[in-house]
Design a protein around this motif. Structure first.
Motif, short mmCIF file in Angstrom:
data_model
loop_
_atom_site.label_atom_id
_atom_site.label_comp_id
_atom_site.label_asym_id
_atom_site.label_seq_id
_atom_site.Cartn_x
_atom_site.Cartn_y
_atom_site.Cartn_z
N PRO A 1 15.46 13.54 6.86
CA PRO A 1 16.14 12.28 7.25
C PRO A 1 15.14 11.12 7.39
CG PRO A 1 16.64 14.09 8.77
CD PRO A 1 15.52 14.56 7.92
N ILE A 2 15.63 9.92 7.14
CA ILE A 2 14.82 8.72 7.28
C ILE A 2 15.36 7.88 8.43
CG2 ILE A 2 14.00 6.60 6.17
CD1 ILE A 2 14.58 7.98 3.46
N PHE A 3 14.47 7.55 9.36
CA PHE A 3 14.82 6.64 10.46
C PHE A 3 13.88 5.44 10.34
CE2 PHE A 3 16.05 10.90 11.83
CZ PHE A 3 17.37 10.69 12.21
N GLU A 4 14.31 4.47 9.55
CA GLU A 4 13.48 3.32 9.21
C GLU A 4 13.00 2.60 10.47
OE1 GLU A 4 11.28 0.54 7.87
OE2 GLU A 4 12.16 1.85 6.34
N CYS A 5 11.68 2.37 10.54
CA CYS A 5 11.09 1.75 11.73
C CYS A 5 11.04 0.22 11.63
CB CYS A 5 9.70 2.31 11.98
SG CYS A 5 8.48 1.84 10.73
N GLY A 6 11.28 -0.33 10.44
CA GLY A 6 11.31 -1.78 10.29
C GLY A 6 9.96 -2.44 10.15
N GLU A 7 8.91 -1.66 10.03
CA GLU A 7 7.57 -2.23 9.88
C GLU A 7 7.46 -2.96 8.55
OE1 GLU A 7 4.35 0.41 11.41
OE2 GLU A 7 3.56 0.14 9.39
N PRO A 8 6.92 -4.18 8.53
CA PRO A 8 6.89 -4.95 7.28
C PRO A 8 5.78 -4.49 6.33
CG PRO A 8 5.82 -6.19 9.02
CD PRO A 8 6.39 -4.95 9.67
N LEU A 9 5.94 -4.87 5.07
CA LEU A 9 4.85 -4.73 4.12
C LEU A 9 3.81 -5.79 4.41
CD1 LEU A 9 6.44 -4.34 0.57
CD2 LEU A 9 5.01 -2.65 1.71
N ILE A 10 2.53 -5.43 4.34
CA ILE A 10 1.47 -6.43 4.45
C ILE A 10 0.45 -6.17 3.35
CG2 ILE A 10 1.79 -6.79 6.93
CD1 ILE A 10 -0.68 -5.08 7.42
N GLU A 11 -0.32 -7.17 3.05
CA GLU A 11 -1.30 -7.04 1.97
C GLU A 11 -2.48 -6.18 2.42
OE1 GLU A 11 -2.48 -10.57 -0.01
OE2 GLU A 11 -0.42 -11.20 -0.44
N ILE A 12 -2.93 -5.33 1.53
CA ILE A 12 -4.10 -4.49 1.79
C ILE A 12 -5.34 -5.38 1.79
CG2 ILE A 12 -5.48 -2.56 0.90
CD1 ILE A 12 -2.90 -1.69 -0.63
N PRO A 13 -6.25 -5.21 2.76
CA PRO A 13 -7.51 -5.97 2.73
C PRO A 13 -8.41 -5.41 1.62
CG PRO A 13 -7.50 -4.46 4.60
CD PRO A 13 -6.15 -4.37 3.96
N LEU A 14 -8.25 -5.94 0.42
CA LEU A 14 -8.89 -5.35 -0.75
C LEU A 14 -10.41 -5.41 -0.71
CD1 LEU A 14 -6.48 -6.62 -3.57
CD2 LEU A 14 -6.50 -4.39 -2.42
N GLU A 15 -10.95 -6.30 0.12
CA GLU A 15 -12.41 -6.40 0.21
C GLU A 15 -13.04 -5.12 0.78
OE1 GLU A 15 -10.75 -8.07 4.06
OE2 GLU A 15 -10.27 -8.21 1.91
N LEU A 16 -12.22 -4.29 1.43
CA LEU A 16 -12.73 -3.05 2.02
C LEU A 16 -12.73 -1.89 1.03
CD1 LEU A 16 -10.94 -3.12 5.51
CD2 LEU A 16 -13.20 -4.00 4.89
N PHE A 17 -12.13 -2.10 -0.13
CA PHE A 17 -11.95 -1.03 -1.10
C PHE A 17 -12.36 -1.50 -2.49
CE2 PHE A 17 -8.70 -0.82 2.23
CZ PHE A 17 -8.94 0.44 2.74
N ALA A 18 -12.40 -0.58 -3.42
CA ALA A 18 -12.47 -0.94 -4.83
C ALA A 18 -11.04 -1.11 -5.32
CB ALA A 18 -13.20 0.14 -5.63
N VAL A 19 -10.85 -1.91 -6.35
CA VAL A 19 -9.50 -2.16 -6.83
C VAL A 19 -9.53 -2.44 -8.32
CG1 VAL A 19 -9.61 -4.64 -6.32
CG2 VAL A 19 -7.38 -3.48 -6.40
N GLU A 20 -8.52 -1.98 -9.02
CA GLU A 20 -8.41 -2.26 -10.45
C GLU A 20 -7.71 -3.59 -10.63
OE1 GLU A 20 -6.65 -0.16 -14.49
OE2 GLU A 20 -7.47 1.05 -12.86
N SER A 21 -8.33 -4.47 -11.39
CA SER A 21 -7.76 -5.80 -11.58
C SER A 21 -7.92 -6.23 -13.03
CB SER A 21 -8.45 -6.81 -10.66
OG SER A 21 -7.88 -8.08 -10.77
N PRO A 22 -6.82 -6.73 -13.67
CA PRO A 22 -5.48 -6.85 -13.10
C PRO A 22 -4.85 -5.48 -12.86
CG PRO A 22 -5.43 -7.37 -15.43
CD PRO A 22 -6.87 -7.22 -15.06
N HIS A 23 -3.77 -5.51 -12.08
CA HIS A 23 -3.09 -4.26 -11.74
C HIS A 23 -2.67 -3.52 -13.01
CE1 HIS A 23 0.15 -1.59 -10.39
NE2 HIS A 23 -0.44 -1.63 -9.21
N PRO A 24 -2.88 -2.19 -13.06
CA PRO A 24 -2.62 -1.46 -14.31
C PRO A 24 -1.20 -1.55 -14.83
CG PRO A 24 -3.06 0.05 -12.46
CD PRO A 24 -3.45 -1.31 -12.03
N TYR A 25 -0.21 -1.62 -13.95
CA TYR A 25 1.18 -1.70 -14.44
C TYR A 25 1.55 -3.12 -14.82
CZ TYR A 25 1.37 2.94 -12.28
OH TYR A 25 1.12 4.24 -11.92
#
Length: 235
Positions: A8-32
Motif C-alpha cells: 500500500p502507498i500512503f503518500e506523505c506529500g513531500e515535494p520534489l526538490i532539485e538534487i544538489p548536483l555539485e555534490l555528485f557527478a552527473v551526465e549532461s545533457p541528461h541521457p533521455y
C-alpha cells in the motif's frame, strides 16, 4: 502487476526538490533528453527530500572508502510521459538490434521483445496503486566515477536489456575482470544500502527509498517489518 505492487502507498506529500548536483557527478545533457524525451516543469535531476538526504549520506560513505570518488547520477525523477517514451524507444531499439522492422515481427517475436523491454522498464501505468518507481521521485539510477573522473566499469551499461544487468551476474565468475565488475557493483550497493536505499533485484544501478519496491524488499528481508510506501506517483 509486479510483486511489490501489493504494497500500500500512503503518500506523505513531500515535494520534489532539485538534487544538489555539485555534490555528485552527473551526465549532461541528461541521457533521455538527448534521445528526445521532454520532462515538463520538473528537471529530471529532482527527487524527494529524504531521498536526496540519503543520497548525500551514501556519498559521504563513499568518501571514506574512496576519497575523491563520486556517485554519478544517471537518472532520477521520471514522469509517466518519459516512462512511456523510454519504453517505446527501447522497444524500437530492441527490434532494430534483432535486424528486424516492427511490421516484420511475428506475434511470438513481438511478445519476446516486449518481455525483454519489461524485464528492465516498469510499465508506464497511470494507476495510482501501481506507479513506476521513478515516477514517485523515490528512485535513482546511479554509477560511480573514480578519482580521475572516469566512469567505473560495472560490466554493463545502465539500461542494457540483458542478464548482465542483474546485480550478481558476475558474482561466481573466476575471471579477474569479472571479479572487478562484481566488486564495483558491491561497492555501490554497500554505500547505497548503508544510507537506507534498497536495490532493484534486476538492475545493478537502480536504488530507491520510500517507494513500493523499497518497502517490499525490506519486508522480504525482515517479514516482521510490514513497511508500507510513503511515496506515490507524482504528476
Amino acid at each position: 502487476m509486479r510483486a511489490y505492487h501489493q504494497i500500500p502507498i500512503f503518500e506523505c506529500g513531500e515535494p520534489l526538490i532539485e538534487i544538489p548536483l555539485e555534490l555528485f557527478a552527473v551526465e549532461s545533457p541528461h541521457p533521455y533528453e538527448k534521445l528526445g524525451a521532454t520532462y515538463g516543469e520538473h528537471s529530471p535531476y529532482c527527487l524527494r527530500q529524504r531521498v536526496i538526504e540519503s543520497l548525500i549520506q551514501a556519498q559521504s560513505y563513499l568518501d571514506v572508502l574512496h576519497p575523491k570518488w563520486r556517485i554519478q547520477i544517471f537518472d532520477a525523477y521520471r514522469p509517466i510521459a518519459v516512462q512511456q517514451f523510454m519504453v517505446d524507444y527501447s522497444f524500437a531499439q530492441a527490434v532494430q538490434d534483432r535486424g528486424l522492422t516492427e511490421v516484420e515481427l511475428s506475434p511470438n517475436q513481438r511478445q519476446e521483445v516486449w518481455e525483454a523491454v519489461y524485464a528492465i522498464w516498469a510499465v508506464p501505468s497511470l494507476d495510482e496503486k501501481t506507479p513506476p518507481p521513478h515516477s514517485t521521485g523515490a528512485a535513482v539510477d546511479v554509477t560511480l566515477v573514480d578519482d580521475a573522473g572516469q566512469i567505473v566499469n560495472m560490466g554493463s551499461p545502465i539500461d542494457e536489456m540483458s542478464e548482465r544487468s542483474h546485480p550478481d551476474y558476475y558474482a561466481n565468475s573466476d575471471r579477474q575482470q569479472a571479479q572487478k565488475y562484481h566488486a564495483h557493483r558491491q561497492l555501490l550497493r554497500s554505500v547505497m544500502l548503508k544510507a537506507g536505499f534498497q536495490r532493484n533485484p534486476r538492475e545493478w544501478w537502480h536504488f530507491s527509498v520510500g517507494d513500493q519496491m523499497w518497502a517490499w524488499l525490506n519486508n522480504q528481508s525482515n517479514p516482521a517489518n510490514h513497511l508500507t510506501a510513503y511515496y506515490g506517483r507524482l504528476v
